[in-house]
Write an enzyme that holds these catalytic residues in place. Sequence first.
Site, short mmCIF file in Angstrom:
data_model
loop_
_atom_site.label_atom_id
_atom_site.label_comp_id
_atom_site.label_asym_id
_atom_site.label_seq_id
_atom_site.Cartn_x
_atom_site.Cartn_y
_atom_site.Cartn_z
N HIS A 1 0.81 -1.22 0.00
CA HIS A 1 0.00 0.00 0.00
C HIS A 1 0.84 1.27 0.00
CE1 HIS A 1 0.41 -0.17 4.50
NE2 HIS A 1 0.37 1.14 4.38
N ASP B 1 0.45 -7.70 1.61
CA ASP B 1 0.79 -6.28 1.71
C ASP B 1 2.29 -6.06 1.81
OD1 ASP B 1 0.58 -3.56 1.75
OD2 ASP B 1 -0.81 -3.45 3.42
N SER C 1 4.61 2.75 7.78
CA SER C 1 4.33 1.62 6.91
C SER C 1 5.57 1.16 6.16
CB SER C 1 3.27 2.00 5.87
OG SER C 1 1.97 1.71 6.33
#
Length: 275
Positions: free
Chosen positions: A87, A117, A191
């Site tokens: 993402h 992911d 992230s």
Amino acid sequence: MRLIPLLPALLIGLAAGAALGQGKPGPAPAFPPLPTQKPPALAAAPVPAAPGKPGAPAPTPPGGSGRTLSTGTGFVVAPGRALTNHHVIEGCLAVRYRNAAGTEGAARVVTSDREVDLALLELPAEAGPPLPFRREANLRRGEGVLTYGFPLAGLLSSGPTLTTGEISALAGLGDNQRQFQISAPVQPGNSGGPLLDMSGNVVGVIVSKLNAQRIAQRTGDIPQNVNFAVKHTEALAFLRANRVEPRLVDRAQPRAADEVGETVHPSVLFLRCMG
């Protein structure tokens, strides 16, 4: 009471947007949200893919407006290869990195996997030394861990941030066996950063946090330090499927957090998604 359809709305992805850390929209949720709710960025609820198979290669196209859409973190896993979240790079016309020496450059997306992911990046071999992965598959509840990344870039420190905590649970939201629940504080921008044991070995990849506002609306209580990381075993499987063999090391004597931070600093990258 069936909980699964509610899960996507309870997670917040950790790719920070250019404006005050607002995340860009994540991939579509694996389960529909409640009809009256508009889901936030859903980094940890990716579109299902074939189990155990990485997604199709997604080479980064050249060009773009030169505008930063969002930011995240990555880390070097082998010479010329870095790992981050899917993402973080999704929808980017280009991906730029900055290493610990302040050198900036272009990173190419080799491939990515929405389901787990994760994304693999190609970058110059001199971008940084690879981080080792812990050989031992199993971690224990209460084991100390450390995060290192770039939360809320442009709002907080422009340099990396270190936080510490513990492995809280051996599965993620909805008993997701691909993830750990951790208590180490993380924010948008973390992230794709490494989750490290107290010896400095990679044991996971930071991916999302619980949406405290949504939980408070449902329960009347505000959850604290409920965050998630993709397990290192999943990351290793993804890398090996793409012909990358990271260095594995055995668990060693724990060190102080500042020592671990100094050790991993040259290997952690600030990433910008360009539109």
